[in-house]
Design a protein around this motif. Structure first.
Motif, mmCIF file in Angstrom:
data_model
loop_
_atom_site.group_PDB
_atom_site.id
_atom_site.type_symbol
_atom_site.label_atom_id
_atom_site.label_comp_id
_atom_site.label_asym_id
_atom_site.label_seq_id
_atom_site.Cartn_x
_atom_site.Cartn_y
_atom_site.Cartn_z
ATOM 1 N N PRO A 106 0.809 -1.288 0.037
ATOM 2 C CA PRO A 106 0.039 -0.017 -0.245
ATOM 3 C C PRO A 106 0.871 1.340 -0.189
ATOM 4 O O PRO A 106 1.739 1.401 0.790
ATOM 5 C CB PRO A 106 -0.975 -0.106 1.368
ATOM 6 C CG PRO A 106 -0.874 -1.632 1.653
ATOM 7 C CD PRO A 106 0.470 -2.032 1.275
ATOM 8 N N GLY A 107 0.592 2.236 -0.883
ATOM 9 C CA GLY A 107 1.108 3.559 -1.039
ATOM 10 C C GLY A 107 2.718 3.402 -1.565
ATOM 11 O O GLY A 107 3.361 4.178 -1.630
ATOM 12 N N LYS A 108 2.998 2.125 -2.124
ATOM 13 C CA LYS A 108 4.476 2.113 -2.690
ATOM 14 C C LYS A 108 4.204 1.616 -4.105
ATOM 15 O O LYS A 108 3.248 1.056 -4.512
ATOM 16 C CB LYS A 108 5.409 0.941 -1.925
ATOM 17 C CG LYS A 108 5.572 1.607 -0.608
ATOM 18 C CD LYS A 108 6.545 0.529 0.173
ATOM 19 C CE LYS A 108 7.072 0.986 1.504
ATOM 20 N NZ LYS A 108 7.918 0.051 2.143
ATOM 21 N N GLN A 109 5.377 1.815 -4.722
ATOM 22 C CA GLN A 109 5.175 1.338 -6.383
ATOM 23 C C GLN A 109 5.572 -0.169 -6.407
ATOM 24 O O GLN A 109 6.266 -0.852 -5.286
ATOM 25 C CB GLN A 109 6.538 2.030 -6.923
ATOM 26 C CG GLN A 109 6.120 3.680 -7.528
ATOM 27 C CD GLN A 109 7.436 4.187 -8.125
ATOM 28 O OE1 GLN A 109 8.495 3.648 -8.244
ATOM 29 N NE2 GLN A 109 6.882 4.780 -9.188
#
Length: 115
Positions: free
Chosen positions: A41-44
């Motif tokens: 979540p929230g990361k590439q």
């Protein structure tokens, strides 16, 4: 067309192990590489591990020594053995296949590492 179906995700405590499986079907004659990507979540999204038709492997630095990618002799199954899991390994893991990169994707399987 190539279909990829993952299984084996789940909840595991830090330090534990999981084994992900990916079943490939369809026309696999042009598939030279298969691999596992993950997205937290929230990361590439990032490459975790890859394996070529001849068995060469590569790994993200963050998983070297802990994860192992393998495939069966029929080249229709790819596995990701994950040991010494850490909370930062929590992500959706997706199986990929393609001629030189990820052209086909599975639906993904959730891996959660938490106490």
């Amino acid at each position: 067309q190539v279909r990829l179906v993952e299984s084996g995700g789940g909840l595991v405590q830090p330090g534990g192990s999981l084994r992900l499986s990916c079943a490939a079907s369809g026309f696999l004659g042009n598939i030279n590489v298969m691999g596992w990507y993950r997205q937290a979540p929230g990361k590439q999204r990032e490459l975790v591990a890859g394996i070529t038709r001849v068995g060469d492997t590569n790994y993200a630095d963050s998983v070297k020594g802990r994860f192992t990618i393998s495939r069966d002799n029929g080249k229709t199954m790819v596995y990701l053995q994950m040991n010494s899991l850490k909370p930062e390994d929590t992500a959706v893991y997706s199986c990929t296949a393609g001629r030189s990169g990820p052209e086909y994707w599975g639906q993904g399987t959730q891996v959660t590492v938490s106490s």
